[in-house]
Design an enzyme around this catalytic site. Structure first.
Site, PDB file in Angstrom:
ATOM      1  N   LYS A   1     -58.693  45.578   4.090  1.00  9.45           N
ATOM      2  CA  LYS A   1     -60.028  45.929   4.140  1.00  9.45           C
ATOM      3  C   LYS A   1     -60.084  47.365   4.829  1.00  9.45           C
ATOM      4  CE  LYS A   1     -64.366  45.091   3.353  1.00  9.45           C
ATOM      5  NZ  LYS A   1     -64.952  45.050   2.322  1.00  9.45           N
TER       6      LYS A   1
ATOM      7  N   ASP B   1     -54.534  33.520   3.287  1.00  7.14           N
ATOM      8  CA  ASP B   1     -54.901  32.096   3.350  1.00  7.14           C
ATOM      9  C   ASP B   1     -56.221  31.989   2.155  1.00  7.14           C
ATOM     10  OD1 ASP B   1     -55.141  29.311   4.267  1.00  7.14           O
ATOM     11  OD2 ASP B   1     -56.901  29.933   5.116  1.00  7.14           O
TER      12      ASP B   1
ATOM     13  N   ASP C   1     -55.670  29.978  -1.808  1.00  8.67           N
ATOM     14  CA  ASP C   1     -56.587  29.216  -2.433  1.00  8.67           C
ATOM     15  C   ASP C   1     -57.000  29.444  -3.809  1.00  8.67           C
ATOM     16  OD1 ASP C   1     -55.545  27.393  -0.255  1.00  8.67           O
ATOM     17  OD2 ASP C   1     -57.691  26.290  -0.263  1.00  8.67           O
TER      18      ASP C   1
ATOM     19  N   ASP D   1     -62.149  42.241  -1.105  1.00  8.76           N
ATOM     20  CA  ASP D   1     -63.203  41.537  -1.748  1.00  8.76           C
ATOM     21  C   ASP D   1     -62.937  42.039  -3.255  1.00  8.76           C
ATOM     22  OD1 ASP D   1     -63.544  44.462  -1.272  1.00  8.76           O
ATOM     23  OD2 ASP D   1     -65.699  44.266  -0.762  1.00  8.76           O
TER      24      ASP D   1
ATOM     25  N   TYR E   1     -55.112  34.614  13.231  1.00  4.97           N
ATOM     26  CA  TYR E   1     -54.572  33.673  13.483  1.00  4.97           C
ATOM     27  C   TYR E   1     -54.052  33.353  15.109  1.00  4.97           C
ATOM     28  CZ  TYR E   1     -55.041  30.980   8.942  1.00  4.97           C
ATOM     29  OH  TYR E   1     -55.515  30.389   7.677  1.00  4.97           O
TER      30      TYR E   1
HETATM   31  C1  IPM Z   1     -52.373  27.000   4.779  1.00  5.19           C
HETATM   32  C2  IPM Z   1     -53.229  26.102   5.620  1.00  5.19           C
HETATM   33  C3  IPM Z   1     -53.155  26.371   7.147  1.00  5.19           C
HETATM   34  C4  IPM Z   1     -53.247  27.727   7.176  1.00  5.19           C
HETATM   35  C5  IPM Z   1     -53.925  25.591   8.006  1.00  5.19           C
HETATM   36  C6  IPM Z   1     -53.409  23.866   7.634  1.00  5.19           C
HETATM   37  C7  IPM Z   1     -53.459  25.877   9.457  1.00  5.19           C
HETATM   38  O1  IPM Z   1     -54.615  26.403   5.146  1.00  5.19           O
HETATM   39  O2  IPM Z   1     -51.207  26.780   4.936  1.00  5.19           O
HETATM   40  O3  IPM Z   1     -52.899  27.422   3.962  1.00  5.19           O
HETATM   41  O4  IPM Z   1     -54.373  28.309   7.466  1.00  5.19           O
HETATM   42  O5  IPM Z   1     -52.338  28.607   7.165  1.00  5.19           O
HETATM   43 MG    MG Z   2     -54.936  27.582   3.235  1.00  7.67          MG
END
Ligand code: IPM
Ligand code: MG
Length: 366
Positions: free
Chosen positions: A188, A244, A248, A220, A141
């Protein structure tokens, strides 16, 4: 107890969900006789509209002067074509870096009343209670050099120093000590040098925590294990990009991304935000699930204010509303009895909180 909280509603559904989180924090303050003050500032696309930049100096200054920051979401398709450093997301990344919060804590819990809401089988998710500890200020990042020659070529750099890995590892092990004492470090290392360093440093730091079990897992393999056997995990420690993605993915355990809370800690000022993002498709329609934002407010009470009992009251209020069958649209599946709007959900949690807190006070009084 006095707390100065900077509220950054941001884009999309951000303003709707943060106002419910603020409502619940005000209730905590009133019910317990605390003094919580709220100060609102623009960030992301909203700030670009008003001030031409995703993180205005006044917003950053207010954040630095406060005890905690509560953020809604950033990101709006209107600014997708801007160069990276001018996009709404750049405001959030700049804020994280300026606050210095390197540790992003993302719990994923399977609430019993929501077992039918997960696309995974109830017997797979039942009992899951895991915490992703994501490194937030390093890796690909932020790594330099980076660049884009449009239409031709682009590159990014994944980079970690031993120091960055050490501090996040200590954080993960300290958190694990107060939980089920197991850390899964995700990397990884069979391909990436950054992951080799990650694994070496984690293994070394782990020796300082003999009561916590450490295992290493490739990312993975972890991504599969998270959805086939999520109860395997307690604390999942990983670098920025992997965290990240995995966080999710872990959202499916809780039934909806709208349920997930996060805390970014370790720096000058802690930052709290739901994981779900701006969801432009449902913005402004009173449809979004505010429980991720409200659960982030509970994390604020726990980590910044050290008000553990109040944090538990908020979590108990959320659990009660779910048990009573109330669901926002994202969760309206399975055994839904009552589908409610964003603001109705906020007010249900507020009412449940009043009950839960009064019961606790009555209990302490006898
Ligand atoms: C998160 C989001 C952020 C990230 C974006 C909006 C920059 O996806 O907080 O997970 O990638 O960290
Ligand atoms: Mg995110």
């Amino acid at each position: 107890m006095r707390l100065k909280i900077t509220v950054l509603p941001g884009d999309g559904v951000g303003p709707e969900v943060t106002s419910e989180a603020v409502r619940v924090l005000r209730a905590v303050s009133d019910l317990n006789g605390y003094d919580f003050q709220f100060d609102e500032h623009p960030i992301g696309g909203e700030a670009i509209h008003r001030h031409g930049t995703p993180l205005p100096a006044a917003t950053l200054e207010a954040c630095l002067q406060s005890d905690a920051v509560l953020l809604g979401a950033v990101g709006t398709p209107a600014f997708d074509s801007l160069p990276r450093e001018q996009k709404p997301e750049a405001g959030l990344l700049h804020l994280r870096r300026s606050l210095g919060c390197y540790a992003n804590l993302r719990p994923a819990v399977a609430h019993d009343p929501l077992l039918e809401n997960s696309p995974l089988k109830a017997e797979v998710v039942r009992g899951t209670d895991l915490l992703i500890v994501r490194e937030l200020l390093g890796g690909i990042y932020f790594g330099e050099p980076r660049g884009l020659d449009p239409g031709r070529d682009a590159f990014n750099t994944m980079r970690y120093s031993a120091h960055e890995i050490e501090r996040i590892t200590h954080m993960a092990f300290q958190l694990a000590r107060a939980r089920r004492r197991k850390v899964t470090s995700v990397d990884k290392a069979n391909v990436l040098e950054t992951s080799q360093l990650w694994r070496d440093v984690v293994t070394r730091v782990a020796q300082e925590y003999p009561n916590v079990k450490l295992e290493h897992m490739y990312v993975d393999s972890c991504s599969m294990r998270l959805v086939t056997d999520p109860t395997h995990f307690d604390v999942v420690l990983t670098e920025n990009l992997f965290g990240d993605i995995l966080s999710d993915e872990a959202a499916v355990i809780s039934g909806s991304l709208g349920m997930l809370a996060s805390a970014s800690v370790g720096g000058k000022v802690d930052l709290y935000e739901p994981v779900h993002g701006s969801a432009p498709d449902i913005a402004g329609r009173n449809l979004a699930n505010p429980l991720g934002a409200i659960a982030s407010a509970a994390m604020l009470l726990r980590h910044t204010a050290k008000l553990e009992e109040d944090a538990q009251d908020v979590e108990a209020a959320i659990a009660r509303v779910l048990r009573d069958g109330y669901r926002t649209a994202d969760l309206a599946r399975g055994g839904t009895r009552f589908t409610v709007t964003t603001s109705e959900m906020g007010s249900l949690v507020e009412n449940a909180l009043a009950d839960v807190t009064q019961q606790r006070h009555a209990y302490h009084a006898v």
